[in-house]
Design a protein around this motif. Structure first.
Motif, mmCIF file in Angstrom:
data_model
loop_
_atom_site.group_PDB
_atom_site.id
_atom_site.type_symbol
_atom_site.label_atom_id
_atom_site.label_comp_id
_atom_site.label_asym_id
_atom_site.label_seq_id
_atom_site.Cartn_x
_atom_site.Cartn_y
_atom_site.Cartn_z
ATOM 1 N N MET A 1 -9.402 1.379 4.647
ATOM 2 C CA MET A 1 -7.956 1.371 3.977
ATOM 3 C C MET A 1 -7.297 -0.038 4.392
ATOM 4 O O MET A 1 -7.353 -0.490 5.303
ATOM 5 C CB MET A 1 -7.201 2.471 4.531
ATOM 6 C CG MET A 1 -5.680 2.390 4.374
ATOM 7 S SD MET A 1 -4.550 4.013 4.683
ATOM 8 C CE MET A 1 -4.802 3.518 6.428
ATOM 9 N N GLU B 1 -5.142 -2.772 5.413
ATOM 10 C CA GLU B 1 -3.605 -2.807 5.994
ATOM 11 C C GLU B 1 -2.519 -3.478 5.521
ATOM 12 O O GLU B 1 -1.130 -3.316 5.584
ATOM 13 C CB GLU B 1 -3.731 -3.322 7.504
ATOM 14 C CG GLU B 1 -4.726 -2.539 8.322
ATOM 15 C CD GLU B 1 -4.906 -2.841 9.803
ATOM 16 O OE1 GLU B 1 -3.996 -3.455 10.161
ATOM 17 O OE2 GLU B 1 -5.888 -2.257 10.397
ATOM 18 N N GLN B 2 -2.975 -4.482 4.687
ATOM 19 C CA GLN B 2 -1.752 -5.425 3.987
ATOM 20 C C GLN B 2 -2.099 -5.303 2.267
ATOM 21 O O GLN B 2 -3.465 -5.157 1.969
ATOM 22 C CB GLN B 2 -1.713 -6.904 4.568
ATOM 23 C CG GLN B 2 -1.326 -6.947 5.973
ATOM 24 C CD GLN B 2 -1.549 -8.143 6.375
ATOM 25 O OE1 GLN B 2 -1.960 -9.170 5.509
ATOM 26 N NE2 GLN B 2 -0.690 -8.721 7.378
ATOM 27 N N VAL B 3 -1.239 -5.329 1.684
ATOM 28 C CA VAL B 3 -1.477 -5.439 0.168
ATOM 29 C C VAL B 3 -0.407 -6.441 -0.197
ATOM 30 O O VAL B 3 0.681 -6.596 0.160
ATOM 31 C CB VAL B 3 -0.872 -4.055 -0.564
ATOM 32 C CG1 VAL B 3 -1.170 -4.358 -1.965
ATOM 33 C CG2 VAL B 3 -1.764 -3.121 0.198
ATOM 34 N N ARG C 1 0.818 0.395 -4.285
ATOM 35 C CA ARG C 1 0.496 0.005 -2.990
ATOM 36 C C ARG C 1 0.232 1.348 -2.065
ATOM 37 O O ARG C 1 -0.841 1.401 -1.340
ATOM 38 C CB ARG C 1 1.785 -0.708 -2.116
ATOM 39 C CG ARG C 1 1.367 -1.128 -0.967
ATOM 40 C CD ARG C 1 2.778 -1.878 -0.327
ATOM 41 N NE ARG C 1 2.842 -3.340 -1.146
ATOM 42 C CZ ARG C 1 4.127 -3.529 -1.829
ATOM 43 N NH1 ARG C 1 4.832 -2.718 -1.859
ATOM 44 N NH2 ARG C 1 3.979 -4.496 -2.426
ATOM 45 N N GLN D 1 -3.149 2.809 0.260
ATOM 46 C CA GLN D 1 -2.988 3.263 1.575
ATOM 47 C C GLN D 1 -2.573 4.713 1.574
ATOM 48 O O GLN D 1 -1.386 5.055 2.325
ATOM 49 C CB GLN D 1 -1.709 2.491 2.162
ATOM 50 C CG GLN D 1 -2.211 0.793 2.360
ATOM 51 C CD GLN D 1 -0.892 -0.074 2.773
ATOM 52 O OE1 GLN D 1 0.399 0.376 2.774
ATOM 53 N NE2 GLN D 1 -1.270 -1.037 3.459
ATOM 54 N N TYR D 2 -3.009 5.726 0.964
ATOM 55 C CA TYR D 2 -2.787 7.078 0.847
ATOM 56 C C TYR D 2 -2.818 7.741 1.983
ATOM 57 O O TYR D 2 -2.181 8.811 2.137
ATOM 58 C CB TYR D 2 -3.459 7.669 -0.144
ATOM 59 C CG TYR D 2 -5.096 7.738 0.150
ATOM 60 C CD1 TYR D 2 -5.734 8.791 0.809
ATOM 61 C CD2 TYR D 2 -6.004 6.824 -0.173
ATOM 62 C CE1 TYR D 2 -6.790 8.946 1.206
ATOM 63 C CE2 TYR D 2 -7.323 6.713 0.396
ATOM 64 C CZ TYR D 2 -7.730 8.115 0.808
ATOM 65 O OH TYR D 2 -9.092 8.098 1.356
ATOM 66 N N ARG D 3 -3.556 7.347 3.052
ATOM 67 C CA ARG D 3 -3.666 8.072 4.292
ATOM 68 C C ARG D 3 -2.228 8.102 5.205
ATOM 69 O O ARG D 3 -2.118 8.950 6.030
ATOM 70 C CB ARG D 3 -4.696 7.726 5.087
ATOM 71 C CG ARG D 3 -6.179 8.078 4.471
ATOM 72 C CD ARG D 3 -7.177 7.979 5.519
ATOM 73 N NE ARG D 3 -8.432 8.545 4.815
ATOM 74 C CZ ARG D 3 -9.524 8.091 5.096
ATOM 75 N NH1 ARG D 3 -9.640 6.676 5.600
ATOM 76 N NH2 ARG D 3 -10.416 8.488 4.308
ATOM 77 N N LEU D 4 -1.261 6.979 5.013
ATOM 78 C CA LEU D 4 -0.119 6.911 5.666
ATOM 79 C C LEU D 4 0.931 8.057 5.151
ATOM 80 O O LEU D 4 1.143 8.069 4.130
ATOM 81 C CB LEU D 4 0.418 5.570 5.730
ATOM 82 C CG LEU D 4 -0.429 4.262 5.945
ATOM 83 C CD1 LEU D 4 0.325 3.192 5.605
ATOM 84 C CD2 LEU D 4 -0.755 4.420 7.442
ATOM 85 N N ASN E 1 3.763 7.262 2.981
ATOM 86 C CA ASN E 1 3.354 6.902 1.459
ATOM 87 C C ASN E 1 3.358 8.175 0.896
ATOM 88 O O ASN E 1 2.947 8.314 -0.429
ATOM 89 C CB ASN E 1 2.078 6.254 1.361
ATOM 90 C CG ASN E 1 2.520 4.942 1.643
ATOM 91 O OD1 ASN E 1 3.478 4.472 1.886
ATOM 92 N ND2 ASN E 1 1.434 4.008 2.169
#
Length: 126
Positions: A1, A3-5, A45, A49-52, A55
């Motif tokens: 995943m 960390e930055q986008v 974005r 980072q769907y696991r956060l 989000n």
């Protein structure tokens, strides 16, 4: 995943810039989806980072808009779990933990007040 986008900033004279401004792939003449609003960019974005947990709402909205409800569920291919089921399970657990109206022990369902900690109680020799 990741960390930055990073947001895409068009550079003059590139193929990607032509696609960004026209929404068409100049090689194939097919339409290309280009997110331009901050909300659309936030959804993209969030999908990366769907696991956060923060989000979840954006991922859910993006999957619904893309008609990809098949990625919401409990299977190994799913990105997120449905929130309604989790809320129902929490409600069941809360209901199961409620008192049945009968007094509990000697205190009648009330919790005994916590004993005030003092230096004597903390350092008491046993």
């Amino acid at each position: 995943m990741p960390e930055q986008v990073q947001d895409f900033y068009p550079t003059p004279g590139t193929l990607s810039t032509a696609m960004y401004y026209t929404g068409i792939d100049p090689r194939t003449k097919e339409k290309v989806y280009v997110p331009k609003t901050p909300h659309e960019k936030a959804m993209q974005r969030a999908l990366m980072q769907y696991r956060l947990p923060q989000n979840y709402d954006l991922v859910y909205e993006a999957l619904k808009l893309a008609h990809r409800e098949d990625l919401i569920g409990f299977g190994p291919q799913c990105l997120i779990r449905p929130r309604q089921i989790a809320q129902k399970q929490n409600a069941k657990k809360a209901a199961a933990g409620k008192s049945s109206g009968k007094p509990m022990g000697r205190t009648g369902g009330k919790q005994a007040p916590a004993k005030k900690k003092t230096i004597r109680n903390v350092h008491k020799k046993k």
